[in-house]
Each structure stands twice: as C-alpha cells, then as structure tokens.
Write an enzyme that holds these catalytic residues in place. Structure first.
Site, PDB file in Angstrom:
ATOM      1  N   ASP A  68      41.079  29.357  46.606  1.00 36.11           N
ATOM      2  CA  ASP A  68      42.495  29.122  46.909  1.00 36.11           C
ATOM      3  C   ASP A  68      42.893  29.956  48.133  1.00 36.11           C
ATOM      4  OD1 ASP A  68      42.464  31.559  45.680  1.00 36.11           O
ATOM      5  OD2 ASP A  68      44.091  31.160  44.280  1.00 36.11           O
ATOM      6  N   GLU A 206      36.373  41.991  43.239  1.00 36.99           N
ATOM      7  CA  GLU A 206      36.955  42.082  44.581  1.00 36.99           C
ATOM      8  C   GLU A 206      37.610  43.446  44.794  1.00 36.99           C
ATOM      9  OE1 GLU A 206      39.306  38.775  45.941  1.00 36.99           O
ATOM     10  OE2 GLU A 206      39.971  39.881  47.718  1.00 36.99           O
TER      11      GLU A 206
HETATM   12  O1  KIV Z   1      39.847  32.280  47.127  1.00 36.17           O
HETATM   13  C1  KIV Z   1      38.865  32.918  47.522  1.00 36.17           C
HETATM   14  O2  KIV Z   1      38.376  32.758  48.638  1.00 36.17           O
HETATM   15  C2  KIV Z   1      38.290  33.909  46.631  1.00 36.17           C
HETATM   16  C3  KIV Z   1      37.246  34.814  47.184  1.00 36.17           C
HETATM   17  C4  KIV Z   1      37.896  35.900  47.932  1.00 36.17           C
HETATM   18  C5  KIV Z   1      36.343  35.326  46.139  1.00 36.17           C
HETATM   19  O3  KIV Z   1      38.692  33.999  45.511  1.00 36.17           O
END
Ligand code: KIV
Length: 289
Positions: A68, A206
C-alpha cells in the site's frame, strides 16, 4: 554501491535454490519455509504495475509485494492511509498479469481489516479472487492475530507486518524507529510470536533495531523480512522506487540506492523534448514514406 556505480542486474541463478531448480511455476510459501530451514536469504521488492513487476520477475526476485506504499510511491498521496481496496485489487491484478514466477503478496489497505475478522476475510477474498494474488499482508501483531488465524484457516497465506506499521502514521506522529527500550522490545517479540502462532507464513519487521530483529529471527520458525531491521533477518524488502532512485527527495536511512532512474528518465524526456524542438526527431528512419 551508489548511483554512479550501479550494481549489475542480478541473474535468475541468484534465486535458483529458492526456486528449487524449477523455473516454470510460481514461488510458494512452502518454498519460503524451506529456505528458512536451509538458512537461505531471499529478497522482496514492491511492484505496483505489470511493467515493473515483469522486470523484477525476470531479474529473479522471488517475492513481489503490491504494497500500500503505492499510496505515496505510485498514486501521489502523502501516506498509505488513503489507499482503497479497489485500488489494491487493480494494482495487484496488474502485477499478477505481468509476472510468471514470483509469489505476489498484496497489502490489505487501511480500513480493510481492522474492523473485524469477518471484514478481513471479505477483503482478503477479493484480493485472492479478483486480483489472483498468492498471499496477502496486513499490519499488526497481537491485535491482528485473530484475523490472521481466520484467513489462514480459510487457506489464505498471510504475511504479517510489525514494528513500524505505516498505516498508523498519524498515531505514531511520523515514522519513528520501533522496539527501543525493554518494554517496546518485549512487545515486539510478543507480536512476532503471536502472528507466528496465528499461522502467518512470514513477518515483516520494519524500522526496528538490528539486534532486536536478530533476536526475533532466531526465536521464530517463520521467515522474518527486514526493512530497516539490520542484516540478520531471513529476507530483505525495499520499496522499488527508493532502491532504484525514482523517489523525489530524501529516502529513509535504511535504503540503498542501486540506480538513479529519476535522472535517467528525466534525461531521456529532456532529450526527446529538445529533439522535437530542434526538428532532430523524427528522423527519416522513424518516418514512413
Ligand atoms: O507497503 C509497503 O511497501 C510495505 C513495505 C514497506 C514492507 O509494507
């Protein structure tokens, strides 16, 4: 490696073991579990369209995340919060169409699963049926465990996401590193174990201290996928626009930039415009007589 000395394009051989020598099928969550057993690291990139998804698939990236992060990296929003289910279905379907071998994981956007496990089920089913992805990802540890359990029971592979969860940007007041201090570190480990217990096949960590991510990786039997979580996770993920130099302005400290596509594309566009102005394009070889 920086923009002036780009890394050579990886070959498909770089993931040959993960694919188990099989090149005519998609990677599955079982391949990822087996890779953890073998101690083999793998990579994941985001993708938001068929074209770039296809490039990363051909480069041998075994897992592509329709994140997202499309909100701020593809659709022009400030954060991931405005992204809707309809948008995620459309983007995910495009990435599925453009790829042959990668496992495609689609993010459940903000508001699509927090209400109840039943809501999570309805929307995860949309991503599986309408977009054709192989797995979904949702944010949250203990708080999302019941939803994860229900989806997994229904045969939907779930990747969890803990630590800095960008859908909570307004509650966090930004994007601070998570898991610092004893209580926060213990909570992160509790979250990691809760999603594993609920049946998640992998968990994204993260923006957490490298030592804590190493501890989680050691304690879990499912693969950990780090982003800003040091070198000891089982896998690494980056947002493709960050790693390829498409992002305007500053990128987070944990990003390594492997190319400078923004400069390359901008240069090509400027050259095209100059050629049109000067009459150098189209040349006779680009014209029909
Ligand atoms: O939405 C995204 O790109 C993510 C990554 C940062 C893991 O959740």
């Amino acid at each position: 490696m920086n923009a002036s000395s780009p890394t050579p394009a990886p070959t498909q051989a770089s993931t040959a073991t993960l694919y188990g020598g099989v090149t005519n099928r998609r990677v599955t969550v079982r391949d990822l579990a087996a890779a953890k057993q073998r101690g083999e690291r793998w990579s994941m990139l985001t993708a938001y369209d068929a074209l770039t998804g296809g490039v990363f698939d051909e480069a041998g990236i075994p897992v592509l995340l329709v994140g997202d992060s499309a909100g701020n990296c593809h659709l022009g929003y400030e954060t991931t919060v405005p992204v809707t289910m309809d948008q995620m279905v459309m983007l995910s379907a495009a990435v599925v169409r453009g790829t042959k071998r990668a496992l495609i994981v689609a993010d459940m956007p903000f508001g699509s699963y927090q209400e109840s496990p039943a809501q999570a089920m309805r929307n995860a089913v949309r991503l599986m049926q309408e977009a054709g992805v192989g797995a979904i990802k949702l944010e949250g540890g203990e708080r999302s465990a019941r939803s994860i359990e229900l989806l997994v029971e229904a045969g939907i592979p779930v990747m969890a996401h803990i630590g800095l969860t960008p859908q909570s940007v307004h509650a966090f007041g930004g994007y601070p590193v998570q898991g610092r201090g004893d209580e926060a570190a213990h909570q992160l480990l509790r979250d990691a174990k809760a999603v594993q217990q609920a049946g998640a096949f992998a968990v994204v960590l993260e923006a957490v201290p490298a030592e804590l991510a190493a501890q989680a990786t050691e304690q879990l039997t499912i693969p950990t996928v780090g982003i800003g979580a040091g070198v000891d996770t089982d896998a690494q993920v980056l947002v493709w626009t960050d790693m390829a130099g498409m992002t305007a302005g500053r990128v987070p400290k944990f990003v390594k930039q492997y190319a400078d596509l923004r400069a390359v594309l901008g240069g090509a566009a400027r050259e095209f415009a100059a050629d049109v102005s000067s009459g150098a394009f189209p040349a006779p070889e680009h014209s029909f007589s």
